[in-house]
Design a protein around this motif. Structure first.
Motif, PDB file in Angstrom:
ATOM      1  N   MET A  30       3.007   1.320 -12.171  1.00 53.82           N
ATOM      2  CA  MET A  30       2.655   2.725 -11.897  1.00 53.82           C
ATOM      3  C   MET A  30       3.714   3.670 -12.448  1.00 53.82           C
ATOM      4  O   MET A  30       3.391   4.737 -12.983  1.00 53.82           O
ATOM      5  CB  MET A  30       2.483   2.935 -10.394  1.00 53.82           C
ATOM      6  CG  MET A  30       1.211   2.327  -9.846  1.00 53.82           C
ATOM      7  SD  MET A  30       0.838   2.788  -8.139  1.00 53.82           S
ATOM      8  CE  MET A  30       2.252   2.185  -7.273  1.00 53.82           C
ATOM      9  N   THR A  31       4.978   3.298 -12.357  1.00 49.62           N
ATOM     10  CA  THR A  31       6.046   4.129 -12.899  1.00 49.62           C
ATOM     11  C   THR A  31       5.937   4.221 -14.418  1.00 49.62           C
ATOM     12  O   THR A  31       6.092   5.302 -14.996  1.00 49.62           O
ATOM     13  CB  THR A  31       7.416   3.554 -12.492  1.00 49.62           C
ATOM     14  OG1 THR A  31       7.472   3.457 -11.068  1.00 49.62           O
ATOM     15  CG2 THR A  31       8.549   4.428 -12.983  1.00 49.62           C
ATOM     16  N   ALA A  32       5.674   3.107 -15.065  1.00 50.80           N
ATOM     17  CA  ALA A  32       5.519   3.106 -16.522  1.00 50.80           C
ATOM     18  C   ALA A  32       4.324   3.959 -16.933  1.00 50.80           C
ATOM     19  O   ALA A  32       4.392   4.723 -17.907  1.00 50.80           O
ATOM     20  CB  ALA A  32       5.368   1.677 -17.029  1.00 50.80           C
ATOM     21  N   PHE A  33       3.226   3.864 -16.214  1.00 50.26           N
ATOM     22  CA  PHE A  33       2.035   4.658 -16.522  1.00 50.26           C
ATOM     23  C   PHE A  33       2.317   6.150 -16.353  1.00 50.26           C
ATOM     24  O   PHE A  33       1.944   6.964 -17.208  1.00 50.26           O
ATOM     25  CB  PHE A  33       0.876   4.227 -15.615  1.00 50.26           C
ATOM     26  CG  PHE A  33      -0.407   4.954 -15.887  1.00 50.26           C
ATOM     27  CD1 PHE A  33      -1.114   4.746 -17.046  1.00 50.26           C
ATOM     28  CD2 PHE A  33      -0.891   5.878 -14.964  1.00 50.26           C
ATOM     29  CE1 PHE A  33      -2.289   5.423 -17.305  1.00 50.26           C
ATOM     30  CE2 PHE A  33      -2.059   6.560 -15.203  1.00 50.26           C
ATOM     31  CZ  PHE A  33      -2.770   6.334 -16.374  1.00 50.26           C
ATOM     32  N   ALA A  34       3.007   6.529 -15.276  1.00 52.13           N
ATOM     33  CA  ALA A  34       3.347   7.943 -15.066  1.00 52.13           C
ATOM     34  C   ALA A  34       4.287   8.440 -16.152  1.00 52.13           C
ATOM     35  O   ALA A  34       4.151   9.572 -16.634  1.00 52.13           O
ATOM     36  CB  ALA A  34       3.983   8.117 -13.680  1.00 52.13           C
ATOM     37  N   PHE A  35       5.221   7.629 -16.597  1.00 53.19           N
ATOM     38  CA  PHE A  35       6.145   8.014 -17.665  1.00 53.19           C
ATOM     39  C   PHE A  35       5.399   8.227 -18.976  1.00 53.19           C
ATOM     40  O   PHE A  35       5.648   9.193 -19.694  1.00 53.19           O
ATOM     41  CB  PHE A  35       7.230   6.948 -17.831  1.00 53.19           C
ATOM     42  CG  PHE A  35       8.197   7.270 -18.928  1.00 53.19           C
ATOM     43  CD1 PHE A  35       9.139   8.271 -18.766  1.00 53.19           C
ATOM     44  CD2 PHE A  35       8.160   6.568 -20.124  1.00 53.19           C
ATOM     45  CE1 PHE A  35      10.034   8.575 -19.777  1.00 53.19           C
ATOM     46  CE2 PHE A  35       9.051   6.863 -21.136  1.00 53.19           C
ATOM     47  CZ  PHE A  35       9.987   7.865 -20.963  1.00 53.19           C
ATOM     48  N   LEU A  37       2.258   9.073 -19.312  1.00 58.23           N
ATOM     49  CA  LEU A  37       1.507  10.323 -19.178  1.00 58.23           C
ATOM     50  C   LEU A  37       2.412  11.542 -19.356  1.00 58.23           C
ATOM     51  O   LEU A  37       2.050  12.511 -20.024  1.00 58.23           O
ATOM     52  CB  LEU A  37       0.825  10.387 -17.809  1.00 58.23           C
ATOM     53  CG  LEU A  37      -0.395   9.506 -17.613  1.00 58.23           C
ATOM     54  CD1 LEU A  37      -0.915   9.658 -16.181  1.00 58.23           C
ATOM     55  CD2 LEU A  37      -1.482   9.862 -18.595  1.00 58.23           C
ATOM     56  N   TRP A  38       3.602  11.492 -18.774  1.00 54.71           N
ATOM     57  CA  TRP A  38       4.542  12.608 -18.890  1.00 54.71           C
ATOM     58  C   TRP A  38       4.971  12.811 -20.343  1.00 54.71           C
ATOM     59  O   TRP A  38       5.004  13.947 -20.832  1.00 54.71           O
ATOM     60  CB  TRP A  38       5.755  12.357 -18.000  1.00 54.71           C
ATOM     61  CG  TRP A  38       6.803  13.408 -18.131  1.00 54.71           C
ATOM     62  CD1 TRP A  38       6.774  14.653 -17.588  1.00 54.71           C
ATOM     63  CD2 TRP A  38       8.025  13.317 -18.869  1.00 54.71           C
ATOM     64  NE1 TRP A  38       7.916  15.340 -17.947  1.00 54.71           N
ATOM     65  CE2 TRP A  38       8.688  14.546 -18.730  1.00 54.71           C
ATOM     66  CE3 TRP A  38       8.597  12.313 -19.625  1.00 54.71           C
ATOM     67  CZ2 TRP A  38       9.916  14.781 -19.332  1.00 54.71           C
ATOM     68  CZ3 TRP A  38       9.822  12.553 -20.212  1.00 54.71           C
ATOM     69  CH2 TRP A  38      10.466  13.780 -20.069  1.00 54.71           C
TER      70      TRP A  38
END
Length: 109
Positions: A30-35, A37-38
């Protein structure tokens, strides 16, 4: 002798380890996915700002750079650059000469 319960071995320990590994993998994903997207958002926003500022977009007007008139302080030691409407030097506080008084559009505001 007191019987001991070894919590690092047995079926319960391996199940807890599996749950912890799955939880850690999920948080990492989830952290990698949010990064990602950012980073994508920052890139898209940067490209849009660049396109709008340069006037590349069809029908867009290019922004003109307006130069503000600035004057140097008359003190030979200071020589700080002051805006046209300044009455006193920003750096040394010396009163600027008559030619540096407020312009009519700034004085009326």
């Amino acid at each position: 002798m007191i019987p001991t319960l070894d919590i690092l071995t047995g079926p319960l320990a391996s199940a807890e380890a599996a749950v912890f590994i799955l939880f850690a993998a999920g948080v990492t994903a989830m952290t990698a996915f949010a990064f990602v997207l950012w980073v994508g958002w920052v890139c898209i926003k940067g490209i849009l700002v660049l396109v709008l500022k340069l006037g590349i977009w069809p029908g867009a007007k290019r922004r003109e750079v307006t130069s503000h008139k600035r004057h140097a302080c008359p003190d030979p030691v200071c020589r700080a650059v002051n805006p046209e409407h300044a009455t006193y030097c920003r750096h040394c506080g010396r009163m600027l000469s008559r030619g540096f008084h407020r312009s009519p559009e700034v004085a009326g505001a």
